[in-house]
Enzyme design. Sequence first.
Site, PDB file in Angstrom:
ATOM      1  N   ASP A 161       0.767  -1.237   0.000  1.00 57.75           N
ATOM      2  CA  ASP A 161       0.000   0.000   0.000  1.00 57.75           C
ATOM      3  C   ASP A 161       0.809   1.305   0.000  1.00 57.75           C
ATOM      4  OD1 ASP A 161      -1.593  -2.178   0.504  1.00 57.75           O
ATOM      5  OD2 ASP A 161      -2.788  -1.230   2.049  1.00 57.75           O
ATOM      6  N   GLU A 392       1.666  -9.056  11.719  1.00 64.40           N
ATOM      7  CA  GLU A 392       1.452  -8.714  10.306  1.00 64.40           C
ATOM      8  C   GLU A 392       2.789  -8.459   9.613  1.00 64.40           C
ATOM      9  OE1 GLU A 392      -1.092  -5.331   9.908  1.00 64.40           O
ATOM     10  OE2 GLU A 392      -1.280  -5.515   7.718  1.00 64.40           O
TER      11      GLU A 392
END
Length: 427
Positions: A161, A392
Amino acid sequence: MHSDLRKRATQILVDNDRGGYTVPTPRLYPYQWNWDSAFAALGFSVFDRQRAWLELETLFEGQWADGMVPHIIFRRDDPDYFPGPAIWQSGTNPPSSCHSQPPVVASIIRHLVDTGGPADREKAAALFPKVLAWHNWFHTMRDPDGNGTVAIIHPWESGRDNCPDWDIGLERIDVPEDLGRYERRDTERVDADERPTSLEYDRYLTILKFGRECRWDQREIARNGPFFMADPGIQFILLRADRDLLYLATELALEDGLEQIDRWIARSVDGCGNYWNDRIGCFCARDLRSGRFSDAMTSISMLAFYAGAGTPGQRARLVEHAHAILDRCRYGFPSWDPRNGKFESKRYWRGPVWAMVNYMIVQGLTECGETALADRIKADTLKLIEKSGFREYFDPITGEGHGGRNFTWTAAIYLMWSATEQTSQAA
Ligand code: GLC
């Protein structure tokens, strides 16, 4: 590898199962994500092959009529996530986001076929035409000039992202005054200094506004949308996936598409040249509106090995860079080069290590005989998980874990590697 961690990893996949599809992590990401599901299937394949296939089958329930497989499928509205279905306005059933994500699925299917039996071959043959249609969508909608450079229309399509790769494309986007007010939900769950900035978010939403206003006409977005960049990640992952699709077509005696896939591969191999940034000697992202290159190595540049891309000279340069980068990190492989000023060790895709990217890097390096590098990166990934849990992403300098906890793809990669280790010990 530790059996209690293996158990924990299995439990994470089971807990994140929402009945046929898996969420990446509870609350922060409450829907089905595209490449997350592909890696989830890899993890499930270690202990429940039926469930592995189901993960891929439910992903394709979101496939659009034109072949696109969206990056998020919204099966129910969840106020915990922004931007949800009301912002995207896909007009599809189930509702979804309106661009795609890296197509790792074909490569995961190949793994399931290679390690499975007749039932796996049947499942693979049933999914084959859908995967073929998706790859076709990438090669037509994201490469409108047919020059072997497959682009993205939004940084989210890359799956990386806020990587600095996209800064040169985003800088060109003026945020319109009528963008409207909105409330982010991600920064309620994760420190703001680990997430994209507000300006980045405004620009992400500006691209969505353009998409909505042209009713997600993908040709119009590629030609005139606010953002159009060539991503070495999509290029390399798709090239690898095309090769694996060709393998499946031959293996399963599926004639449809053979010649077409051959043509895609030849074109993409040529197209990889467009990503070579001679100034730094590396495959980099490129803004296709201005021709400008991003100016540093990323973990994704290392996927040239996985794709079977690049000349021997180019690969030698990548190996040199990899050593220089790993010398500066305790844990590899960082998502952005620490020798570059934009490196931030905790901020998402601007520095942190991601386990599933490492999985692909290690696979490519191993296949190309770069075993010392592959072993270092695999060992680092395992140390990170043992030290900080199934997070993550991880800080390459301190090894701290960040972002979501009990993360599906981190658990899946751990399980996958522990399964192959058990097999090789038994052999
Ligand atoms: C973030 C990541 C993306 C991932 C998603 C769900 O948006 O950048 O790659 O698919 O989270 O885990």
